[in-house]
Design a protein around this motif. Structure first.
Motif, PDB file in Angstrom:
ATOM      1  N   LEU A 470       0.826  -1.219   0.000  1.00  9.38           N
ATOM      2  CA  LEU A 470       0.000   0.000   0.000  1.00  9.38           C
ATOM      3  C   LEU A 470       0.858   1.267   0.000  1.00  9.38           C
ATOM      4  O   LEU A 470       0.537   2.248  -0.673  1.00  9.38           O
ATOM      5  N   ARG A 471       1.943   1.241   0.755  1.00  9.36           N
ATOM      6  CA  ARG A 471       2.811   2.441   0.809  1.00  9.36           C
ATOM      7  C   ARG A 471       3.418   2.711  -0.566  1.00  9.36           C
ATOM      8  O   ARG A 471       3.563   3.864  -0.972  1.00  9.36           O
ATOM      9  N   GLY A 472       3.759   1.630  -1.267  1.00 14.36           N
ATOM     10  CA  GLY A 472       4.285   1.766  -2.623  1.00 14.36           C
ATOM     11  C   GLY A 472       3.246   2.342  -3.573  1.00 14.36           C
ATOM     12  O   GLY A 472       3.559   3.157  -4.455  1.00 14.36           O
ATOM     13  N   TYR A 473       1.977   1.923  -3.407  1.00 17.43           N
ATOM     14  CA  TYR A 473       0.894   2.471  -4.239  1.00 17.43           C
ATOM     15  C   TYR A 473       0.778   3.973  -4.046  1.00 17.43           C
ATOM     16  O   TYR A 473       0.627   4.732  -5.003  1.00 17.43           O
ATOM     17  N   ILE A 474       0.838   4.402  -2.787  1.00 16.64           N
ATOM     18  CA  ILE A 474       0.707   5.848  -2.494  1.00 16.64           C
ATOM     19  C   ILE A 474       1.869   6.607  -3.136  1.00 16.64           C
ATOM     20  O   ILE A 474       1.681   7.672  -3.737  1.00 16.64           O
ATOM     21  N   LEU A 475       3.101   6.048  -3.013  1.00 16.77           N
ATOM     22  CA  LEU A 475       4.282   6.709  -3.600  1.00 16.77           C
ATOM     23  C   LEU A 475       4.146   6.800  -5.125  1.00 16.77           C
ATOM     24  O   LEU A 475       4.393   7.854  -5.722  1.00 16.77           O
ATOM     25  N   THR A 476       3.736   5.675  -5.750  1.00 18.24           N
ATOM     26  CA  THR A 476       3.557   5.658  -7.217  1.00 18.24           C
ATOM     27  C   THR A 476       2.493   6.675  -7.629  1.00 18.24           C
ATOM     28  O   THR A 476       2.663   7.407  -8.613  1.00 18.24           O
ATOM     29  N   PHE A 477       1.405   6.704  -6.872  1.00 14.46           N
ATOM     30  CA  PHE A 477       0.325   7.673  -7.136  1.00 14.46           C
ATOM     31  C   PHE A 477       0.879   9.096  -7.078  1.00 14.46           C
ATOM     32  O   PHE A 477       0.600   9.928  -7.960  1.00 14.46           O
ATOM     33  N   GLY A 478       1.712   9.372  -6.071  1.00 14.59           N
ATOM     34  CA  GLY A 478       2.300  10.711  -5.913  1.00 14.59           C
ATOM     35  C   GLY A 478       3.162  11.101  -7.108  1.00 14.59           C
ATOM     36  O   GLY A 478       3.051  12.209  -7.639  1.00 14.59           O
TER      37      GLY A 478
END
Length: 975
Positions: A470-478
């Motif tokens: 999930l943390r990776g998803y947020i970073l990619t989204f950013g």
């Protein structure tokens, strides 16, 4: 240690234990008090089968269900790998959690097809045909397909060479080429996927804005509308991804159906000529149109610029491999899905190229009035056959608005139902964006788990039954959102293509490298690969990088090399059995064998030292000094004679950790003499064999059993017998610090005691404190001082070579060499000039030469008396006893000094005492004294007398190195 029961058909029961540290299976049979070590599970299967025993363990294929039981949750981090047995042991746990796993169609084929069929298929393919013509368009597609097919074959080979976990391209490259390449590619590959999300979303938003303009429903202005729609889209995509892989997979299936419908819709449209579409250049299939469009018609473009525009449409072949952790059987799914996807998409691209070129002309006005007029009969184009003449719009300043060259929406116009093509464009962009949005966090999570870049560990954590990053998803989204808002994607696109190509190049190179290394561990079950084809693929990828955009290619290479250097410098503590290690071994073996076929030459002589250190950390001064002159010059082996068999790898690791370039070589022997003989004969390999024995001086020789002195002197004699040079280091404080570390003579001691740089916790007495300080003196820079060379005998030049090598090193470079030689008083000037000439011919820098005219004067009486007192306890005194009793005593205590010896070697004894006086007079402030080691004839001089000579010569002096070559020349005048 895991344990499993095994039942045999005879009714007995076996328990077998798996030891994770030794990688061994232990088999315990109940009713028999035996434990057998079984090297691996397959071996046990083979040995158990004839006895009718059935092993209740999962087979390799059953273990595939387990591939993404992530070990890191259970405390395995930093590159530790679970063994197949441990993966199998977690099978039931994973199934009960309900982990979602995909087959090869849903997991790989669908993803790869969606990612490869990008927006290019609908809005650029027709333009490429207009520019390059049918023939060159097919060549462009074929070239791109060749690159992707070779990469697909290489990916398949790596993916089938053992278990594949999560991390896709990063996992494949890092486990093949090691953490340096894997770490650098992993980071830029994850970043490329994150930015690719922005590219695809903007492609989608642009199409939506075009539609809004068509119905006059623009919200603000074009640029901001793209940003608004892009932001909303990426938030929705993030929602689908975070909802879980199962939802994401369902969305992908739906998008694929839409995309295939759009492609079929286009092909149906090509067979239905509509009169109203003729003005726009569509006339249906016709040989004359096909022939006219066969050759190129480049307008402001070149073959390679058109190729560089098309190539990104062929990428995306790693979409399936990137979610390797979510596949039920990656070894089957990745090869089958990837290669089939490349084949299907390649055929469709070729089909679209041929069909658009066969039924649409390059230029059309869109005006129904542009018919062929009767008075003009010179109309030669294919459209003339259908009654249209578009030459007027071509000659006009504005140019034509329709046809292959001018209208990106040609496929939409041709298709049976236009809006379905728009839906296809939406599907192509959104599916690629979704695949990239899932790939980036998965790859980044795997990279963070391996802890290659300290500080990124927080992104390694997974959530839920599928271990979602999930943390990776947020970073990619950013990252994606930032690039959507920047909007300058034309600049970013070539860099992203280059990032992907760099990954492809390294995957291809991995296969070549692994095949070249010829490691027994490289045995992929996928056999349709070839090392030279893979190398060609890697070269092609690099060429394509520079064709697309040479500036971006240079930037990519700089970034990869920068990250590679960083990871190499940090030296992550991982061992994945990479092909880099295998190739290093292969090259070392080849070169060692090659070296063995070459004769020694005096110019290439190097001091290759066998240093009797014992435990490598027990005599730090000896280790440091020898390392100073062998580092990057010659071989250094730390010899250790042990009476107990124990592991040695920790000591080699200690040497590496302390950046000491040496090999630790223990031998098991009854006593020190026997062990040293083993080492003198067998240490080394081929030409990498020691030629110089280095010992520490036996400071305590008078305190213990004199048979130890007999052994010590015998070791020096053995060295000369085996054609070795001999070097002895003496510090007045002593060398052995093992008693300070609580090491003593035991073979079991704590790991912390391996680090002598750490100060002990117990307060030390004065002599131990001095010993510890002295033991570390060669670790520091020596400052301005001197290395005094007392070259008293010609031993081949080793006595001169060692100081020269030493003063070439950084720690010793401020020290000057002073040379002392013996001579006659009336020839001092002559001897000095002769020596200066000799040294300059040898090209050895010196600061001073001293000729000792008084070397043969008798020593002071008190020093002679002191020597006689020292040897008194060791004399045989045969004149005071019966001859038979004297012989018996000499046989039982061979070290004893006879009266005859004392008389016979009185001159040599006086010389050692006199040399000590001169050394104190001239060299008491030297950083190091290097002096010729006196020799004693084996069997003629007793060990106690020889030891007394060495004691008398070297006592109460700065660090002194007694050196004697084996009388083979090691210095030459000639170039």
């Amino acid at each position: 240690m895991s344990e499993t029961s095994l039942h045999s058909s005879t009714g007995g029961q076996h328990h077998y234990h798996y030891d994770t540290h030794t990688n061994t299976y232990y088999l315990r049979t109940f009713g028999h008090n035996t434990i057998d070590a079984v090297p691996n599970i397959d071996f046990y299967r083979q040995t158990a089968a004839p006895l009718g025993e059935k092993l209740i363990r999962p087979t390799l294929s059953e273990l595939h269900d387990e591939l993404d039981k992530e070990p890191f949750e259970d405390g395995f981090a930093n590159g530790d790998e679970l063994t197949p047995a441990e993966e199998g042991a977690t099978k039931d746990a994973a199934d009960s959690k309900g982990v979602v796993k995909f087959g090869w169609i849903k997991g790989v084929l669908v993803r790869c097809m969606l990612n490869i069929w990008g927006v290019m298929l609908f809005i650029r393919m027709s333009w490429i045909v207009g520019q390059a013509g049918i023939a060159l368009s097919c060549l462009i597609v074929a070239m791109a397909t060749v690159v992707t097919t070779i990469t697909g074959l290489s990916t398949s080979a790596i993916a089938t060479n053992g278990f594949v976990r999560g991390g896709g391209a990063y996992y494949l490259i890092s486990r093949s080429l090691g953490p340096e390449f894997g770490g650098s590619i992993g980071l830029i590959f994850a970043f490329a996927n994150a930015v690719a999300v922005a590219m695809y979303v903007v492609g989608f938003a642009e199409t939506v804005v075009e539609l809004l303009k068509g119905v006059d429903a623009v919200m603000t202005d074009e640029v901001n509308d793209i940003r608004i729609i892009g932001t909303i889209t990426v938030i929705l995509l993030l929602g689908i991804s975070v909802a879980g892989m199962e939802w994401e997979a369902k969305a992908q299936i739906f998008l694929l159906i839409v995309l295939i419908t759009a492609i079929i819709n286009y092909f149906i449209g090509t067979f239905i000529p509509v009169k109203s579409k003729q003005a726009s250049g569509f006339f249906g299939y016709d040989g004359s149109i096909m022939w006219e469009n066969m050759g190129p018609d480049f307008r402001g473009e070149t073959f390679f610029s058109v190729f560089s525009i098309f190539f990104p449409a062929a990428t995306g072949i790693l979409a399936g491999a990137n979610i390797s952790g979510d596949l039920a059987d990656p070894q089957l799914a990745i090869p089958r899905g990837t290669l089939l996807a490349i084949l299907i998409t390649g055929i469709v691209y070729l089909g679209v190229a041929v069909s658009t070129g066969s039924c649409i002309v390059r230029d059309a006005s869109g005006s129904l009035n542009d018919t062929v007029s009767a008075q003009f009969t010179n109309c030669t184009e294919a459209s003339c056959n259908f009654g249209y003449d578009f030459s007027s719009c071509r000659s006009a300043e504005k140019g034509c608005s329709y046809g292959l060259q001018n209208d990106f929406q040609v496929m939409s116009m041709v298709s049976g139902f236009g809006p379905i093509i728009t839906a296809g464009i939406f599907s192509a962009t959104l599916s690629s964006a979704l695949a990239s949005l899932v790939s980036a966090p998965k790859v980044f999570q795997a990279l963070c788990k391996d802890n290659i870049y300290p500080g990124l560990g927080m992104f390694a954590k997974g959530y839920g039954k599928n271990n979602e990053p999930l943390r990776g998803y947020i970073l990619t989204f950013g990252i994606a959102l930032a690039f959507i808002l920047i909007g300058e994607l034309n600049t970013i696109a070539p860099i992203i293509s280059n990032f992907f190509l760099a990954s492809y190049a390294l995957i291809n190179f991995s296969v070549f490298h692994a095949s070249l290394a010829n490691s027994p561990g490289w045995r992929p079950s996928f056999k349709y690969y070839n090392m030279w084809v893979s190398l060609a693929g890697a070269v092609l990828c690099c060429v394509v990088m520079f064709v697309i955009n040479w500036g971006a290619a240079l930037l990519t290479n700089v970034i990869v090399m920068g990250l590679y250097i960083y990871v190499s410098y940090k030296k992550p503590d991982v061992n994945w059995g990479s092909s880099t290690q295998a190739l290093t071994y292969h090259q070392a073996l080849t070169h060692t064998l090659h070296l063995s076929g070459v004769e020694d030459h005096i110019k290439n002589f190097r001091p290759q030292c066998l240093v009797m250190t014992g435990y490598p950390n027990s005599r730090p001064a000896l280790l440091d000094l020898v390392h100073s002159f062998t580092k990057n010059v010659g071989l250094m082996i730390c010899g250790h004679v042990r009476t107990v068999i124990a592991g040695s790898s920790r000591y080699q690791r200690w040497l590496l950790k302390n950046e000491t370039k040496a090999f630790y070589t223990p031998v098991f022997a009854e006593d020190l003499r026997q062990g040293s003989q083993y080492l003198l004969q067998a240490a080394g390999l081929g030409r990498l064999k020691p030629n110089t024995l280095v010992l520490g001086f036996k400071n305590d020789w008078r305190d213990g059993d004199m048979m130890n002195v007999e052994t010590y002197i015998s070791m020096i004699h053995d060295a000369f017998d085996f054609q070795f040079g001999a070097v002895i280091l003496r510090l007045k404080e002593g060398l052995d610090v093992s008693h300070i570390q609580g090491q003593g003579n035991t073979h079991t001691h704590t790991h912390t005691s391996l680090y002598y740089k750490k100060s002990p916790t117990v307060p030390l007495n004065v002599s131990d404190q001095r010993l510890l300080e002295a033991s570390q003196q060669f670790q520091q820079k020596q400052g301005k001082g001197t290395v005094d060379v007392w070259w008293l005998f010609d031993d081949g030049g080793l006595t001169l070579l060692i100081p020269y090598l030493l003063t070439n090193k950084k720690r010793w470079k401020d020290c000057k060499i002073r040379v002392f030689i013996g001579g006659k008083i009336n020839r001092i000037d002559h001897d000095r000039r002769a020596m200066a000439t000799l040294l300059s011919k040898f090209r050895i820098d010196f600061s001073d030469i001293t000729v000792l005219g008084d070397i043969n004067t008798k020593p002071k009486k008190e020093h002679v008396t002191a020597f006689e007192e020292m040897i008194e306890p060791y004399r045989l005194k045969e004149d005071d006893m019966e001859q038979e009793a004297a012989e018996r005593l000499k046989n039982s205590e061979p070290w004893r000094i006879t009266d005859n010896e004392i008389e016979l070697y009185r001159a040599k004894t006086n010389r050692q005492i006199r040399l000590n006086e001169l050394l104190k007079e001239h060299s008491s402030t030297a950083n190091l004294i290097v002096i010729s080691l006196p020799l004693a004839r084996k069997g003629a001089v007793s060990s106690a007398l020889y030891m007394s000579w060495l004691e008398a010569l070297s006592r109460d002096l700065p660090p002194i190195l007694l050196v004697r070559g084996n009388h083979q020349s090691v210095l030459t005048f000639y170039s």
